[in-house]
Write a protein that holds these residues in place. Structure first.
Motif, PDB file in Angstrom:
ATOM      1  N   UNK A  95       0.841  -1.189   0.000  1.00 27.29           N
ATOM      2  CA  UNK A  95       0.000   0.000   0.000  1.00 27.29           C
ATOM      3  C   UNK A  95       0.875   1.237   0.000  1.00 27.29           C
ATOM      4  N   UNK A  96       0.636   2.119  -0.945  1.00 25.22           N
ATOM      5  CA  UNK A  96       1.327   3.409  -1.017  1.00 25.22           C
ATOM      6  C   UNK A  96       0.336   4.446  -0.502  1.00 25.22           C
ATOM      7  N   UNK A  97       0.590   4.942   0.704  1.00 22.97           N
ATOM      8  CA  UNK A  97      -0.372   5.780   1.417  1.00 22.97           C
ATOM      9  C   UNK A  97       0.120   7.228   1.474  1.00 22.97           C
ATOM     10  N   UNK A  98      -0.753   8.162   1.109  1.00 19.67           N
ATOM     11  CA  UNK A  98      -0.392   9.581   1.159  1.00 19.67           C
ATOM     12  C   UNK A  98      -0.071   9.982   2.579  1.00 19.67           C
ATOM     13  N   UNK A  99       1.008  10.735   2.741  1.00 23.75           N
ATOM     14  CA  UNK A  99       1.374  11.291   4.050  1.00 23.75           C
ATOM     15  C   UNK A  99       1.274  12.817   4.008  1.00 23.75           C
ATOM     16  N   UNK A 100       2.056  13.460   3.139  1.00 15.58           N
ATOM     17  CA  UNK A 100       1.987  14.913   2.979  1.00 15.58           C
ATOM     18  C   UNK A 100       2.266  15.236   1.520  1.00 15.58           C
ATOM     19  N   UNK A 101       1.652  16.310   1.031  1.00 13.77           N
ATOM     20  CA  UNK A 101       1.914  16.695  -0.348  1.00 13.77           C
ATOM     21  C   UNK A 101       2.409  18.135  -0.418  1.00 13.77           C
ATOM     22  N   UNK A 102       3.148  18.406  -1.500  1.00 17.37           N
ATOM     23  CA  UNK A 102       3.701  19.730  -1.765  1.00 17.37           C
ATOM     24  C   UNK A 102       4.509  20.270  -0.580  1.00 17.37           C
ATOM     25  N   UNK A 103       5.476  19.482  -0.134  1.00 15.08           N
ATOM     26  CA  UNK A 103       6.318  19.824   1.010  1.00 15.08           C
ATOM     27  C   UNK A 103       7.637  20.400   0.512  1.00 15.08           C
ATOM     28  N   UNK A 104       8.098  21.453   1.176  1.00 17.84           N
ATOM     29  CA  UNK A 104       9.420  22.014   0.925  1.00 17.84           C
ATOM     30  C   UNK A 104      10.286  21.777   2.154  1.00 17.84           C
ATOM     31  N   UNK A 105      11.508  21.359   1.941  1.00 17.41           N
ATOM     32  CA  UNK A 105      12.453  21.141   3.029  1.00 17.41           C
ATOM     33  C   UNK A 105      13.426  22.319   3.031  1.00 17.41           C
ATOM     34  N   UNK A 106      13.058  23.400   3.714  1.00 20.69           N
ATOM     35  CA  UNK A 106      13.821  24.637   3.639  1.00 20.69           C
ATOM     36  C   UNK A 106      14.988  24.689   4.619  1.00 20.69           C
ATOM     37  N   UNK A 107      14.927  23.929   5.697  1.00 19.90           N
ATOM     38  CA  UNK A 107      16.026  23.930   6.676  1.00 19.90           C
ATOM     39  C   UNK A 107      17.122  22.974   6.228  1.00 19.90           C
ATOM     40  N   UNK A 108      18.349  23.391   6.380  1.00 20.35           N
ATOM     41  CA  UNK A 108      19.478  22.514   6.066  1.00 20.35           C
ATOM     42  C   UNK A 108      19.713  21.584   7.239  1.00 20.35           C
ATOM     43  N   UNK A 109      20.032  20.339   6.927  1.00 23.20           N
ATOM     44  CA  UNK A 109      20.306  19.356   7.974  1.00 23.20           C
ATOM     45  C   UNK A 109      19.424  18.136   7.827  1.00 23.20           C
ATOM     46  N   UNK A 110      19.496  17.269   8.819  1.00 19.30           N
ATOM     47  CA  UNK A 110      18.808  15.973   8.770  1.00 19.30           C
ATOM     48  C   UNK A 110      17.372  16.079   9.281  1.00 19.30           C
ATOM     49  N   UNK A 111      16.449  15.619   8.462  1.00 23.53           N
ATOM     50  CA  UNK A 111      15.057  15.434   8.858  1.00 23.53           C
ATOM     51  C   UNK A 111      14.891  13.964   9.207  1.00 23.53           C
ATOM     52  N   UNK A 112      14.121  13.689  10.252  1.00 27.38           N
ATOM     53  CA  UNK A 112      13.884  12.302  10.656  1.00 27.38           C
ATOM     54  C   UNK A 112      12.392  12.064  10.772  1.00 27.38           C
ATOM     55  N   UNK A 113      11.976  10.912  10.276  1.00 28.18           N
ATOM     56  CA  UNK A 113      10.571  10.517  10.358  1.00 28.18           C
ATOM     57  C   UNK A 113      10.495   9.250  11.196  1.00 28.18           C
ATOM     58  N   UNK A 114       9.583   9.244  12.161  1.00 30.29           N
ATOM     59  CA  UNK A 114       9.366   8.085  13.019  1.00 30.29           C
ATOM     60  C   UNK A 114       7.911   7.661  12.884  1.00 30.29           C
ATOM     61  N   UNK A 115       7.689   6.361  12.695  1.00 27.59           N
ATOM     62  CA  UNK A 115       6.336   5.810  12.565  1.00 27.59           C
ATOM     63  C   UNK A 115       6.122   4.749  13.633  1.00 27.59           C
ATOM     64  N   UNK A 116       4.908   4.749  14.170  1.00 30.60           N
ATOM     65  CA  UNK A 116       4.532   3.803  15.211  1.00 30.60           C
ATOM     66  C   UNK A 116       3.053   3.486  15.024  1.00 30.60           C
ATOM     67  N   UNK A 117       2.677   2.229  15.208  1.00 28.17           N
ATOM     68  CA  UNK A 117       1.250   1.926  15.051  1.00 28.17           C
ATOM     69  C   UNK A 117       0.489   2.331  16.309  1.00 28.17           C
ATOM     70  N   UNK A 118      -0.786   2.631  16.131  1.00 27.73           N
ATOM     71  CA  UNK A 118      -1.647   3.067  17.230  1.00 27.73           C
ATOM     72  C   UNK A 118      -2.988   2.331  17.148  1.00 27.73           C
ATOM     73  N   UNK A 119      -2.939   1.032  16.867  1.00 28.64           N
ATOM     74  CA  UNK A 119      -4.170   0.255  16.689  1.00 28.64           C
ATOM     75  C   UNK A 119      -4.844  -0.050  18.026  1.00 28.64           C
ATOM     76  N   UNK A 120      -6.164  -0.004  18.004  1.00 32.87           N
ATOM     77  CA  UNK A 120      -7.000  -0.340  19.150  1.00 32.87           C
ATOM     78  C   UNK A 120      -8.182  -1.156  18.642  1.00 32.87           C
ATOM     79  N   UNK A 121      -8.649  -2.064  19.465  1.00 31.58           N
ATOM     80  CA  UNK A 121      -9.874  -2.783  19.128  1.00 31.58           C
ATOM     81  C   UNK A 121     -11.052  -1.908  19.518  1.00 31.58           C
TER      82      UNK A 121
END
Length: 163
Positions: A111-137
């Protein structure tokens, strides 16, 4: 005959991947037997052109062992200056009739799922993305500790428009 078929499929796959002129970054991390609630998937993004606009995607591979029709994720994007943007995301993984929405020939769907569109990375340096599931019954406060059926989590960056 089997090896000829494998070689043909391999070269077709390479051809498809190499024709992807929008791809800037595409990385996967394999989840062990189940995705634990406290297991964070981390991606360090490459340095990107601050004048370009990008679309961001979360890629999820699941098997028939996944028991839910949707997926809740918590994402964090950490900027080089230390700012953190946190989002709670929900994605549909199956149609109302139970058929998986992802692409794939076997019981493994991608599955290719949209996260964000039309994003500019204006700051110099490392960007980090962290993902965690949040499933509940339904009707339960505590989260699902072990999420079975998810095999890989990926993060993809594409040019919003070809450079």
């Amino acid at each position: 005959m089997t090896s000829l078929r494998f070689i043909l499929i391999f070269f077709i796959g390479i051809g498809i991947v190499s024709c992807d002129d929008k791809q800037v970054f595409d990385q996967y991390q394999t989840v062990s037997e189940s995705w634990e609630i406290d297991e964070k998937i981390n991606f360090t993004l490459p340095e990107l052109d601050s004048l370009q606009t990008y679309n961001l995607f979360i890629n999820v591979r699941n098997t028939n062992g996944y028991r839910y029709s949707n997926l809740f994720l918590i994402s964090e994007m950490k900027f080089p200056n230390g700012k953190v943007v946190t989002d709670t995301l929900e994605y549909q993984m199956a149609a109302p009739n139970g058929e998986w929405l992802g692409n794939g020939f076997s019981d493994l769907k991608e599955n290719k799922l949209w996260y964000k569109e039309n994003v500019n990375f204006v700051e110099k340096g490392a960007y980090k993305v962290t993902l965690q599931h949040a499933m509940r019954k339904n009707g339960e406060v505590d989260g699902v500790n072990s999420l079975e059926g998810i095999t890989d989590i990926g993060f993809r960056i594409e040019y919003a428009q070809n450079p």
